[in-house]
Design a protein around this motif. Structure first.
Motif, mmCIF file in Angstrom:
data_model
loop_
_atom_site.group_PDB
_atom_site.id
_atom_site.type_symbol
_atom_site.label_atom_id
_atom_site.label_comp_id
_atom_site.label_asym_id
_atom_site.label_seq_id
_atom_site.Cartn_x
_atom_site.Cartn_y
_atom_site.Cartn_z
ATOM 1 N N PRO A 85 8.972 -13.423 -3.384
ATOM 2 C CA PRO A 85 9.044 -12.900 -4.753
ATOM 3 C C PRO A 85 8.229 -11.622 -4.951
ATOM 4 N N ILE A 86 8.722 -10.785 -5.878
ATOM 5 C CA ILE A 86 8.112 -9.482 -6.163
ATOM 6 C C ILE A 86 7.519 -9.461 -7.567
ATOM 7 N N ILE A 87 6.267 -9.013 -7.654
ATOM 8 C CA ILE A 87 5.612 -8.772 -8.939
ATOM 9 C C ILE A 87 5.537 -7.258 -9.148
ATOM 10 N N ALA A 88 5.948 -6.804 -10.321
ATOM 11 C CA ALA A 88 5.847 -5.379 -10.658
ATOM 12 C C ALA A 88 4.523 -5.136 -11.365
ATOM 13 N N ASP A 89 3.734 -4.221 -10.831
ATOM 14 C CA ASP A 89 2.404 -3.916 -11.356
ATOM 15 C C ASP A 89 2.500 -2.693 -12.258
ATOM 16 N N ILE A 90 2.256 -2.885 -13.557
ATOM 17 C CA ILE A 90 2.456 -1.824 -14.558
ATOM 18 C C ILE A 90 1.143 -1.526 -15.281
ATOM 19 N N HIS A 91 0.846 -0.251 -15.414
ATOM 20 C CA HIS A 91 -0.275 0.187 -16.244
ATOM 21 C C HIS A 91 0.192 1.327 -17.152
ATOM 22 N N PHE A 92 -0.335 1.350 -18.367
ATOM 23 C CA PHE A 92 -0.181 2.472 -19.304
ATOM 24 C C PHE A 92 1.215 2.616 -19.933
ATOM 25 N N ASN A 93 2.274 2.419 -19.160
ATOM 26 C CA ASN A 93 3.614 2.721 -19.642
ATOM 27 C C ASN A 93 4.424 1.432 -19.811
ATOM 28 N N HIS A 94 4.516 0.941 -21.041
ATOM 29 C CA HIS A 94 5.210 -0.330 -21.258
ATOM 30 C C HIS A 94 6.706 -0.210 -20.996
ATOM 31 N N THR A 95 7.239 1.008 -21.119
ATOM 32 C CA THR A 95 8.669 1.212 -20.847
ATOM 33 C C THR A 95 9.006 0.844 -19.411
ATOM 34 N N LEU A 96 8.086 1.150 -18.477
ATOM 35 C CA LEU A 96 8.311 0.797 -17.074
ATOM 36 C C LEU A 96 8.316 -0.717 -16.895
ATOM 37 N N ALA A 97 7.524 -1.407 -17.701
ATOM 38 C CA ALA A 97 7.527 -2.872 -17.631
ATOM 39 C C ALA A 97 8.879 -3.423 -18.077
ATOM 40 N N LEU A 98 9.429 -2.859 -19.142
ATOM 41 C CA LEU A 98 10.738 -3.283 -19.627
ATOM 42 C C LEU A 98 11.806 -3.042 -18.561
ATOM 43 N N LYS A 99 11.750 -1.885 -17.940
ATOM 44 C CA LYS A 99 12.743 -1.542 -16.917
ATOM 45 C C LYS A 99 12.561 -2.388 -15.655
ATOM 46 N N ALA A 100 11.312 -2.732 -15.337
ATOM 47 C CA ALA A 100 11.066 -3.573 -14.159
ATOM 48 C C ALA A 100 11.639 -4.976 -14.372
ATOM 49 N N ILE A 101 11.552 -5.472 -15.587
ATOM 50 C CA ILE A 101 12.163 -6.770 -15.898
ATOM 51 C C ILE A 101 13.676 -6.674 -15.706
ATOM 52 N N ASP A 102 14.266 -5.603 -16.220
ATOM 53 C CA ASP A 102 15.709 -5.407 -16.070
ATOM 54 C C ASP A 102 16.099 -5.240 -14.601
ATOM 55 N N LYS B 170 0.831 -1.214 0.000
ATOM 56 C CA LYS B 170 0.000 0.000 0.000
ATOM 57 C C LYS B 170 0.865 1.264 0.000
ATOM 58 N N THR B 171 2.146 1.090 0.099
ATOM 59 C CA THR B 171 3.074 2.207 0.210
ATOM 60 C C THR B 171 3.474 2.727 -1.164
ATOM 61 N N GLU B 172 4.065 3.915 -1.204
ATOM 62 C CA GLU B 172 4.726 4.374 -2.414
ATOM 63 C C GLU B 172 5.983 3.524 -2.564
ATOM 64 N N VAL C 249 4.300 0.140 -9.834
ATOM 65 C CA VAL C 249 5.465 0.812 -10.428
ATOM 66 C C VAL C 249 4.956 1.833 -11.450
ATOM 67 N N PRO C 250 4.451 2.974 -10.972
ATOM 68 C CA PRO C 250 3.935 3.980 -11.901
ATOM 69 C C PRO C 250 4.950 5.055 -12.298
ATOM 70 N N ARG C 251 6.149 5.051 -11.672
ATOM 71 C CA ARG C 251 7.131 6.116 -11.921
ATOM 72 C C ARG C 251 8.536 5.535 -12.044
ATOM 73 N N GLU C 252 9.429 6.315 -12.643
ATOM 74 C CA GLU C 252 10.818 5.900 -12.798
ATOM 75 C C GLU C 252 11.475 5.633 -11.442
ATOM 76 N N LYS C 253 11.158 6.458 -10.463
ATOM 77 C CA LYS C 253 11.797 6.279 -9.153
ATOM 78 C C LYS C 253 11.359 4.971 -8.493
ATOM 79 N N ASP C 254 10.185 4.481 -8.861
ATOM 80 C CA ASP C 254 9.741 3.196 -8.326
ATOM 81 C C ASP C 254 10.565 2.052 -8.921
#
Length: 413
Positions: free
Chosen positions: A74-91, A27-29, A55-60
């Motif tokens: 394990p951690i799941i990255a939750d991404i909406h709207f910005n596919h670039t953040l999904a790519l970076k979350a994988i990295d 529930k946190t930022e 993960v809605p921002r680069e700082k996340d």
């Protein structure tokens, strides 16, 4: 039915016959490392197998690198709207990526994410929510919301298969419990990928827990669902985990920690059972073993209502009794019931899970119970005695019918 396929999220298998995995969402930022890690540790302690972070921002994404490294689960990255953040979350090392193909920017961008995830060996969750269906399904949603949800999900599955990416699980959620049940039943017949269950935006801890228990419990009882998340309006994510476990424990799908049995109380109650049950529940949190503990508010039904409980108490105005597996242990004053109960539980574990009884104390407790019981109540013990009495009477009647006198009477006839 149970999903044939499976995915592995950071070592946790989902689907393919694996135990139903419990997950929640912080529930946190996410960028607030201290707060996020504190919450992750709390949900892990509460029994979460997996945790999702927004993960809605680069700082996340930057914070995600540390979170993945330090998280106990394990951690799941939750991404909406910005596919670039999904790519970076994988990295960044996320163990799984959650996207909604309907709002991530089109098939081309989904393909980019799928390619990166495949190269990294990272599974995905493709999610459909009733509040974010593709535009071409809005009209169908008005007339047949269940079919609209399932259509969106199967279209996304088809897309992933065209992209030759099959390492994914699927979720379709609605704020409507009946629609969520019907949609997941229908989807389970059409695909064999693992299913993530949840009632989206379920509500408060009270109403949301009830809606989730009805919706998810119904599906799980049907053998549908491989991982669950309870969505509650609370800042305490561990509360979602506790509700998830209670649902799984109620259906005997998984065991974790004690099971508390408590009667609903009635006009026979002579002591403050609310306080007693609350105190027992609180103190049971210190035990990891799936011990079963019963609290009965009176002696009307004796201990028959919970004969299977490992330990239990039943009480009256001034006095009560502690028992185990339906057999009395001791009589104690009502104000000491809880302390004495846990003293017996601790002795049980200290002796290698052996119940210790003093014969005199047990006899005294049994005598007290006999005095307290309602002489007219149909307890299991009394029902058994009546059945035995009837069986004996039936046997006597048969003996009489087959006696020599009866035989001679039948011969003369």
């Amino acid at each position: 039915m149970a999903s044939k396929r499976s995915v592995t999220v950071g070592g946790v298998q989902i689907g393919g016959g694996a135990p139903v995995a419990v997950q929640t969402m912080t529930k946190t930022e996410t960028a607030n490392l201290q707060a996020t890690m504190d919450q992750i540790r709390r949900v892990a302690d509460a029994g979460a197998d997996i945790v999702r972070c927004a993960v809605p921002r680069e700082k996340d994404v930057e914070a995600l690198k540390t979170i993945v490294r330090e998280s106990p689960i394990p951690i799941i990255a939750d991404i909406h709207f910005n596919h670039t953040l999904a790519l970076k979350a994988i990295d960044a090392g996320a163990h799984c990526i959650r996207i909604n193909p309907g709002n991530i920017g089109g098939p081309e961008k989904v393909a980019e994410v799928a390619d990166r995830a495949k190269a990294a060996g990272v599974p995905m969750r493709i999610g459909v929510n009733s509040g974010s269906l593709p535009k071409h399904l809005h009209e169908l949603e008005m007339t047949n919301p269940v079919e609209a949800l399932v259509t969106a999900a199967t279209e996304f599955v088809d897309l992933m298969e065209r992209l030759r990416f099959e390492d994914f699980k699927v979720s379709i959620k609605s704020t409507s419990v009946p629609n969520t049940i019907a949609a997941n039943r229908l989807l389970s017949e059409r695909i064999d990928y693992p299913l993530h269950l949840g009632i989206t935006e379920a509500g408060t801890k009270w109403s949301g827990s009830l809606k989730s228990a009805v919706g998810l419990g119904t599906l799980l009882a049907d053998g549908i669902g491989d991982t669950i998340r309870i969505s509650l309006s609370t800042f305490h994510a561990e509360e979602e985990v506790k509700v998830a476990w209670e649902i799984l424990k109620a259906l005997k799908l998984r065991e974790r920690g004690p099971v508390l049995i408590a009667c609903p109380t009635c006009g026979r109650l002579q002591f403050d059972m609310d306080s007693v049950v609350a105190e027992v529940e609180r103190r049971l949190e210190a035990y990891d073993d799936p011990i079963e503990v019963s609290v009965l508010g009176c002696a009307v039904n004796g201990i028959g209502e919970a004969r299977h409980a490992d330990f239990g108490i039943t009480g009256a105005k001034d006095m009560g009794m502690i028992y185990s597996k339906g057999e009395p242990i001791k009589k104690v004053r009502t104000e000491n019931l809880v302390d004495e109960l846990f003293a017996e539980i601790d002795k049980y574990y200290a002796s290698g899970k052996t119940v210790t009884r003093d014969a005199a104390a047990a006899a005294e407790a049994a005598a007290w119970l006999a005095e307290e019981e309602d002489a007219t109540a149909m307890t299991p013990e009394r029902l058994a005695a009546l059945e035995l009495e009837k069986a004996k009477a039936d046997a006597d009647a048969i003996d009489e019918a087959l006696s020599p006198v009866a035989g001679r009477r039948f011969t003369r006839a």
